[in-house]
Design a protein around this motif. Structure first.
Motif, PDB file in Angstrom:
ATOM      1  N   MET A  64       0.821  -1.200   0.000  1.00 42.33           N
ATOM      2  CA  MET A  64       0.000   0.000   0.000  1.00 42.33           C
ATOM      3  C   MET A  64       0.859   1.256   0.000  1.00 42.33           C
ATOM      4  SD  MET A  64      -2.984   1.130   2.721  1.00 42.33           S
ATOM      5  CE  MET A  64      -3.403  -0.593   2.953  1.00 42.33           C
ATOM      6  N   ALA A  65       1.904   1.224   0.801  1.00 43.29           N
ATOM      7  CA  ALA A  65       2.804   2.380   0.848  1.00 43.29           C
ATOM      8  C   ALA A  65       3.479   2.594  -0.495  1.00 43.29           C
ATOM      9  CB  ALA A  65       3.852   2.173   1.940  1.00 43.29           C
ATOM     10  N   ALA A  66       3.864   1.495  -1.162  1.00 47.56           N
ATOM     11  CA  ALA A  66       4.481   1.601  -2.485  1.00 47.56           C
ATOM     12  C   ALA A  66       3.490   2.178  -3.491  1.00 47.56           C
ATOM     13  CB  ALA A  66       4.982   0.229  -2.945  1.00 47.56           C
ATOM     14  N   ASN A  67       2.239   1.685  -3.455  1.00 47.99           N
ATOM     15  CA  ASN A  67       1.216   2.208  -4.359  1.00 47.99           C
ATOM     16  C   ASN A  67       0.894   3.667  -4.051  1.00 47.99           C
ATOM     17  OD1 ASN A  67       0.938  -0.123  -5.841  1.00 47.99           O
ATOM     18  ND2 ASN A  67      -0.774  -0.905  -4.661  1.00 47.99           N
ATOM     19  N   LEU A  68       0.949   4.019  -2.756  1.00 50.51           N
ATOM     20  CA  LEU A  68       0.719   5.412  -2.381  1.00 50.51           C
ATOM     21  C   LEU A  68       1.782   6.308  -2.984  1.00 50.51           C
ATOM     22  CD1 LEU A  68      -0.625   7.671  -0.754  1.00 50.51           C
ATOM     23  CD2 LEU A  68       0.760   6.986   1.211  1.00 50.51           C
ATOM     24  N   LEU A  69       3.038   5.885  -2.860  1.00 53.63           N
ATOM     25  CA  LEU A  69       4.120   6.670  -3.439  1.00 53.63           C
ATOM     26  C   LEU A  69       3.998   6.745  -4.958  1.00 53.63           C
ATOM     27  CD1 LEU A  69       7.158   5.482  -1.286  1.00 53.63           C
ATOM     28  CD2 LEU A  69       6.003   7.694  -1.198  1.00 53.63           C
ATOM     29  N   GLN A  70       3.600   5.613  -5.566  1.00 53.65           N
ATOM     30  CA  GLN A  70       3.434   5.606  -7.015  1.00 53.65           C
ATOM     31  C   GLN A  70       2.309   6.543  -7.437  1.00 53.65           C
ATOM     32  OE1 GLN A  70       3.442   1.660  -8.567  1.00 53.65           O
ATOM     33  NE2 GLN A  70       3.771   2.325 -10.656  1.00 53.65           N
ATOM     34  N   ALA A  71       1.211   6.530  -6.673  1.00 53.11           N
ATOM     35  CA  ALA A  71       0.120   7.453  -6.959  1.00 53.11           C
ATOM     36  C   ALA A  71       0.553   8.901  -6.736  1.00 53.11           C
ATOM     37  CB  ALA A  71      -1.082   7.126  -6.072  1.00 53.11           C
ATOM     38  N   LEU A  72       1.405   9.113  -5.730  1.00 54.28           N
ATOM     39  CA  LEU A  72       1.892  10.468  -5.461  1.00 54.28           C
ATOM     40  C   LEU A  72       2.724  11.005  -6.612  1.00 54.28           C
ATOM     41  CD1 LEU A  72       2.903  10.306  -1.682  1.00 54.28           C
ATOM     42  CD2 LEU A  72       1.191  11.817  -2.711  1.00 54.28           C
ATOM     43  N   TYR A  73       3.608  10.146  -7.134  1.00 54.58           N
ATOM     44  CA  TYR A  73       4.424  10.692  -8.209  1.00 54.58           C
ATOM     45  C   TYR A  73       3.654  10.742  -9.524  1.00 54.58           C
ATOM     46  CZ  TYR A  73       6.299   6.461 -10.672  1.00 54.58           C
ATOM     47  OH  TYR A  73       6.488   5.322 -11.414  1.00 54.58           O
ATOM     48  N   GLY A  74       2.534   9.973  -9.620  1.00 51.17           N
ATOM     49  CA  GLY A  74       1.639  10.161 -10.747  1.00 51.17           C
ATOM     50  C   GLY A  74       0.828  11.437 -10.581  1.00 51.17           C
ATOM     51  N   ALA A  75       0.363  11.677  -9.358  1.00 48.71           N
ATOM     52  CA  ALA A  75      -0.397  12.898  -9.079  1.00 48.71           C
ATOM     53  C   ALA A  75       0.487  14.136  -9.145  1.00 48.71           C
ATOM     54  CB  ALA A  75      -1.042  12.798  -7.702  1.00 48.71           C
ATOM     55  N   ALA A  76       1.789  13.961  -8.895  1.00 47.55           N
ATOM     56  CA  ALA A  76       2.708  15.105  -8.966  1.00 47.55           C
ATOM     57  C   ALA A  76       2.667  15.741 -10.341  1.00 47.55           C
ATOM     58  CB  ALA A  76       4.133  14.656  -8.630  1.00 47.55           C
ATOM     59  N   ASP A  77       2.499  14.913 -11.385  1.00 49.22           N
ATOM     60  CA  ASP A  77       2.380  15.468 -12.732  1.00 49.22           C
ATOM     61  C   ASP A  77       1.185  16.414 -12.813  1.00 49.22           C
ATOM     62  OD1 ASP A  77       4.505  13.892 -13.402  1.00 49.22           O
ATOM     63  OD2 ASP A  77       3.367  12.432 -14.559  1.00 49.22           O
ATOM     64  N   MET A  78       0.033  15.963 -12.277  1.00 52.19           N
ATOM     65  CA  MET A  78      -1.177  16.789 -12.327  1.00 52.19           C
ATOM     66  C   MET A  78      -1.031  18.033 -11.459  1.00 52.19           C
ATOM     67  SD  MET A  78      -3.676  15.452 -14.241  1.00 52.19           S
ATOM     68  CE  MET A  78      -5.225  15.975 -13.551  1.00 52.19           C
TER      69      MET A  78
ATOM     70  N   VAL B 167       9.340  13.871  -8.638  1.00 52.10           N
ATOM     71  CA  VAL B 167       8.936  15.193  -8.157  1.00 52.10           C
ATOM     72  C   VAL B 167      10.018  16.235  -8.457  1.00 52.10           C
ATOM     73  CG1 VAL B 167       8.443  16.557  -6.089  1.00 52.10           C
ATOM     74  CG2 VAL B 167       7.386  14.307  -6.378  1.00 52.10           C
ATOM     75  N   ILE B 168      11.260  15.865  -8.214  1.00 57.00           N
ATOM     76  CA  ILE B 168      12.361  16.783  -8.528  1.00 57.00           C
ATOM     77  C   ILE B 168      12.376  17.101 -10.020  1.00 57.00           C
ATOM     78  CG2 ILE B 168      14.874  17.029  -8.607  1.00 57.00           C
ATOM     79  CD1 ILE B 168      14.980  15.344  -6.033  1.00 57.00           C
ATOM     80  N   GLY B 169      12.214  16.048 -10.839  1.00 59.78           N
ATOM     81  CA  GLY B 169      12.188  16.256 -12.286  1.00 59.78           C
ATOM     82  C   GLY B 169      11.042  17.137 -12.725  1.00 59.78           C
ATOM     83  N   ASP B 170       9.858  16.943 -12.145  1.00 55.29           N
ATOM     84  CA  ASP B 170       8.705  17.786 -12.481  1.00 55.29           C
ATOM     85  C   ASP B 170       8.955  19.249 -12.133  1.00 55.29           C
ATOM     86  OD1 ASP B 170       7.102  15.849 -13.571  1.00 55.29           O
ATOM     87  OD2 ASP B 170       5.943  15.470 -11.755  1.00 55.29           O
ATOM     88  N   LEU B 171       9.493  19.484 -10.938  1.00 58.27           N
ATOM     89  CA  LEU B 171       9.741  20.865 -10.512  1.00 58.27           C
ATOM     90  C   LEU B 171      10.742  21.564 -11.427  1.00 58.27           C
ATOM     91  CD1 LEU B 171       9.862  20.362  -6.635  1.00 58.27           C
ATOM     92  CD2 LEU B 171       8.083  21.536  -7.946  1.00 58.27           C
ATOM     93  N   VAL B 172      11.751  20.805 -11.859  1.00 57.71           N
ATOM     94  CA  VAL B 172      12.776  21.399 -12.727  1.00 57.71           C
ATOM     95  C   VAL B 172      12.251  21.603 -14.146  1.00 57.71           C
ATOM     96  CG1 VAL B 172      15.036  21.035 -13.784  1.00 57.71           C
ATOM     97  CG2 VAL B 172      14.698  20.488 -11.367  1.00 57.71           C
ATOM     98  N   LEU B 173      11.689  20.543 -14.731  1.00 51.05           N
ATOM     99  CA  LEU B 173      11.312  20.586 -16.145  1.00 51.05           C
ATOM    100  C   LEU B 173      10.014  21.358 -16.388  1.00 51.05           C
ATOM    101  CD1 LEU B 173      12.185  16.908 -17.161  1.00 51.05           C
ATOM    102  CD2 LEU B 173      13.547  18.965 -17.495  1.00 51.05           C
ATOM    103  N   VAL B 174       9.042  21.220 -15.483  1.00 51.47           N
ATOM    104  CA  VAL B 174       7.763  21.915 -15.653  1.00 51.47           C
ATOM    105  C   VAL B 174       7.801  23.298 -15.011  1.00 51.47           C
ATOM    106  CG1 VAL B 174       5.277  21.819 -15.225  1.00 51.47           C
ATOM    107  CG2 VAL B 174       6.530  19.715 -15.724  1.00 51.47           C
ATOM    108  N   GLY B 175       8.246  23.343 -13.751  1.00 49.54           N
ATOM    109  CA  GLY B 175       8.237  24.607 -13.037  1.00 49.54           C
ATOM    110  C   GLY B 175       9.322  25.577 -13.478  1.00 49.54           C
ATOM    111  N   LEU B 176      10.556  25.071 -13.633  1.00 45.11           N
ATOM    112  CA  LEU B 176      11.682  25.953 -13.958  1.00 45.11           C
ATOM    113  C   LEU B 176      11.810  26.214 -15.450  1.00 45.11           C
ATOM    114  CD1 LEU B 176      14.095  27.517 -12.839  1.00 45.11           C
ATOM    115  CD2 LEU B 176      15.463  25.426 -13.039  1.00 45.11           C
TER     116      LEU B 176
END
Length: 459
Positions: free
Chosen positions: A37-51, A191-200
């Motif tokens: 569950m924790a693994a799926n939570l993290l996977q959902a988090l990094y999927g949701a990070a895109d959104m 998350v780091i990649g999203d912040l750099v590539l999308v945000g920066l």
């Protein structure tokens, strides 16, 4: 470094191969399911990070692109997950039966199949990106970003295959902690990649896709290093990648129905997305996308217990303990229902508070909240669906779960969405009832199959 991280988990979770055929069923199931569950939570988090990150740094068109593109990529990922679960069940059965000499051939066959499939699927998707974007009914404002999102994900399909294959191997041995660690690494990297590539850099949806495939690749690379050192009955060398045809037939017999089921279910949601997009445009498609990401979190407990049930049932059926296997399903259902009731209350009574995490747009918040009001009933029903599916999958009866869930998708969910959206004065609230109706049908058929006792045959 990976070994040091694992030591931090040793007081809470167990890692490495372990038998699930002896001891307290609720305790073993919970200890196996929580890391899952924790693994799926993290996977959902990094999927949701895109959104979340795309929603904060772009507009509704960017959100719509991630929403539509991720639904399509999820369909492809469903094929990988289905075949991977087939590998988990086979490894679990051989491990439970004490036939460890069969495990190396199973792993080698699964990995070889995945290499071939990743090459073929990548070539097809890269060649057909534009027709796919058109077929998905993408709103004109989101076409360019959706095209980039799908193209980049297609180029990195191999990382998706590798990532899921390694998790399947670990779980077949009763180890759900190692996948947790490696998905955690992927989450942070994404998350780091999203912040750099999308945000920066302002790359929008394509930047989110590139961050995802890089994160998956890093996680898979580290997982291979660990698996070789921890002796998971395979050396992960090129010379060991070979297909044993009898193992391939067995893998496809178990895994292919799940792959077909998951992918066709994904197609049904694409139809729903296209229907809703025509009904309400870019705001409606973005609302469905946000719901999809929220759904990834609310379904975590039943999904996790479903996978844990499948692995534990596989080992017990391999050990000749069908009564213990059935008790495993009942234990998982009773626990996951508690989570289902809690998520239903949260989404039905306080939807706006959750939606604001994804977007500050008031129109999107109201549209998504309207859909969640009716959709939220599914949070309770899917506890039955997932736990019953996990039990039948662990018994090797994946053909039944495939037929049942495909019928649910195309004979109930898709027609219900089309009919409800076509009613005069229809809103996202009325469309949201399609999912609970489909789950209810699945439960009825599953309970009949359970009572029939056919799940015991051919074990």
């Amino acid at each position: 470094m990976t070994m040091k991280i694992k030591k931090l988990f040793s007081g809470i979770f167990t890692s490495g191969a372990q038998t699930l055929t002896e001891g307290s069923i609720p305790l073993l199931l919970t200890r196996f399911a929580i890391p899952y569950m924790a693994a799926n939570l993290l996977q959902a988090l990094y999927g949701a990070a895109d959104m979340i990150i795309v929603g904060q740094f772009t507009d509704a068109a960017g959100l719509s692109a991630v929403s539509i593109g991720s639904q399509f990529i999820f369909m492809i990922n469903s094929i990988v997950i289905g075949l991977s679960m087939g590998g988990t069940i086979m490894i679990g059965r051989f491990f439970g039966a004490g036939e460890e000499h069969e495990i190396e051939d199973t792993i080698g066959t699964m990995l070889s199949l995945f290499v071939v499939l990743s090459v073929v699927i990548t070539a097809l998707l890269l060649a057909l990106t534009d027709p796919i974007v058109d077929l998905l009914g993408t709103p004109a404002e989101a076409v360019e970003q959706t095209r980039g999102y799908i193209f980049i994900n297609a180029a990195g399909i191999a990382t998706m295959f590798a990532y899921n294959a390694l998790a399947a191997i670990f779980r077949g041995f009763g180890d759900s902690t190692s996948p947790l660690i490696f998905v955690g690494i992927a989450c942070v990297a994404n998350v780091i990649g999203d912040l750099v590539l999308v945000g920066l850099f302002g790359w929008g949806a394509p930047g989110a896709a590139f961050a995802t495939i890089c994160a998956q690749g890093l996680s898979a690379f580290l997982a291979v290093i660990y698996a070789r050192r921890a002796n998971y009955r395979f050396d992960f060398r090129l010379r060991s990648l070979r297909i044993k045809w009898h193992k391939l037939a067995h893998l496809l017999r178990i895994g292919l129905p799940m792959a077909v089921q998951f992918s066709l279910t994904g197609i049904s949601f694409i139809f729903i997305m296209a229907t809703v997009s025509k009904m309400g445009g870019v705001a409606a498609s973005a609302a469905i996308g946000i719901t999809s990401k929220l759904n990834g979190f609310t379904m975590l407990p039943p999904m996790s217990f479903s996978a844990a049930i499948a692995a534990m049932v596989a080992q017990n059926m391999g050990a000749g303990k069908p009564k213990r296997a059935r008790s495993t399903m009942y234990s998982g259902l009773s626990i996951s229902l508690g989570f289902g009731a809690a998520t239903f209350i949260g989404l039905f009574f306080f939807p706006q508070s959750v939606i604001r995490i994804f977007t500050p747009d008031r129109e999107l918040i109201e549209a998504t909240a309207l859909y969640l009001k009716s959709f939220s009933a599914d949070c309770i029903l899917v506890c039955f669906v997932f736990c019953l599916n996990g039990f039948f999958n662990g018994c090797g009866k994946t053909a039944f779960t495939m037929a049942n869930n495909i019928f649910s998708a195309f004979a109930v969910r898709v027609p219900a969405t089309w009919i409800l959206s076509g009613i005069e004065g229809a809103s996202l609230f009325s469309v949201g009832f399609a999912a609970p109706l489909a789950s209810l049908q699945t439960i009825v058929f599953s309970l009949w199959y359970l009572k029939s006792g056919r799940w015991k045959r051919g074990r």
